[in-house]
Design an enzyme around this catalytic site. Sequence first.
Site, PDB file in Angstrom:
ATOM      1  N   ASP A  60      31.042 -22.845 -33.966  1.00  0.00           N
ATOM      2  CA  ASP A  60      31.814 -21.802 -34.652  1.00  0.00           C
ATOM      3  C   ASP A  60      31.109 -20.463 -34.498  1.00  0.00           C
ATOM      4  O   ASP A  60      29.898 -20.350 -34.754  1.00  0.00           O
ATOM      5  CB  ASP A  60      31.945 -22.153 -36.137  1.00  0.00           C
TER       6      ASP A  60
ATOM      7  N   ASP B  32      37.673 -18.806 -32.244  1.00  0.00           N
ATOM      8  CA  ASP B  32      36.239 -18.764 -32.531  1.00  0.00           C
ATOM      9  C   ASP B  32      35.627 -20.140 -32.801  1.00  0.00           C
ATOM     10  O   ASP B  32      34.471 -20.243 -33.197  1.00  0.00           O
ATOM     11  CB  ASP B  32      35.961 -17.841 -33.724  1.00  0.00           C
ATOM     12  N   GLU B  33      36.375 -21.227 -32.574  1.00  0.00           N
ATOM     13  CA  GLU B  33      35.860 -22.572 -32.801  1.00  0.00           C
ATOM     14  C   GLU B  33      36.220 -23.472 -31.624  1.00  0.00           C
ATOM     15  O   GLU B  33      37.366 -23.466 -31.167  1.00  0.00           O
ATOM     16  CB  GLU B  33      36.439 -23.184 -34.075  1.00  0.00           C
TER      17      GLU B  33
END
Length: 422
Positions: free
Chosen positions: A13, A109-110
């Site tokens: 993350d 973002d992950e």
Amino acid sequence: MTGKSERTIFLADCQSFYASVEKADHPWCREKPVVVAGDPALRSGIVLAACPIAKEYGVTTAERLGAAMNKCPELVVMRPRMQHYIDVSLMITQIYKEYTDLVEIFSIDEQFLDVTGSLRLFGDPVTIARSIQQKVLQQTGVKVRVGIGTNKMLAKLATDIWAKKNSEGIFTLNPSDVEGKLWKQPVNKMFGVGSRMTGHFTRLGMHTIGDIARTPLPLLKDKFRKRFGKQSDIHAEVMWRTANGLDDSPVTPGTFLTPPKSVGHMMTLPRDYLENSEVETVLLELTEEVCRDCRSKGFMGWVVSVSCMCSPYEQPTGFSRQMKMPDPTNHTNTVFEAAKALFYRYWDRMPVRRVGIMLSGLIDDSGYQLTLFEDQIKTRALDKATDHIKERFGSAAIIRASSLRAAGQAMMRSQKIGGHYK
């Protein structure tokens, strides 16, 4: 952890991703409280990301920018650059692929990584996680937190509950830790449980993740049926499996390449629209975007859906309705006429603040039904020509005359990705 029957899964993350990218690009603000937010003059004045320094002032993601600035008057506000964030995210994906070919994008973002087959090449899981952190930070300026587990759910929970909070940004959650560590956590820490679901669990007498996990699945399903209705068995099982840290799904590269079940666009309007002509302008623009997307993906749809939310903000009204068209299509004018009829059938004449269009029941568009009242060959050729021009020169290269009126949003939307500026 690395037994033959077990996998080693990461959930990586990016910390405060948008804000981190902006700080990396603007070194002068690295020690300042930074947020990425929309235009405060419009309804898009919402905090999309807040850096850790801003969070120390109590600034939170999704709050209104005005409220954030009241908490922190020296806040540095950056306008979003969505295309740039996408580019950086893809750069980070390539870094992950240096460690394993099993990388699954979960969000911008992950990302999940299955490094089971990489341990003998790069070392133990924590060593690999540290190496990834260092490489991403050096190449992009973004900090990465890594949750480690034997499945995707354990990795996700390890990231959300622990890795995001500790200084190292790494945490391992093994199946043997579930009862001693995970079950002690309050129910609102569980993935998939927001404030409303937390309230439901509280009313069911479940305050910790362990309360859910220890409830026999048949009993939990019965409780869900009584509270949510007969169609809640799947939801109950998802919650029960999450609480027990169970997940059999593999890390699947190319997840977002699977065929979509629907194609849709929605937008919040810059002001309330009340006149028919204003609403129709936006309906047509959204329909054009939806149909263009369908054509680019090679689909046409049977079902058109229209959603609408009306003011006032405190007690909004609205609807979401759908109808099946006589024939599947991706032609803008045909879909627009159906959407317009659907809208006027259910609109309560209150000021419109948000509207959306969606096509579903998708099928391949290589074959189509000829009609007596429309030259489909000609219209498809025209659609193809205009799509080619827009693809080459931008979506604003050709716009309808109605979009040049005050209600039109096509020019502004052409500068955005996902509702935010490129």
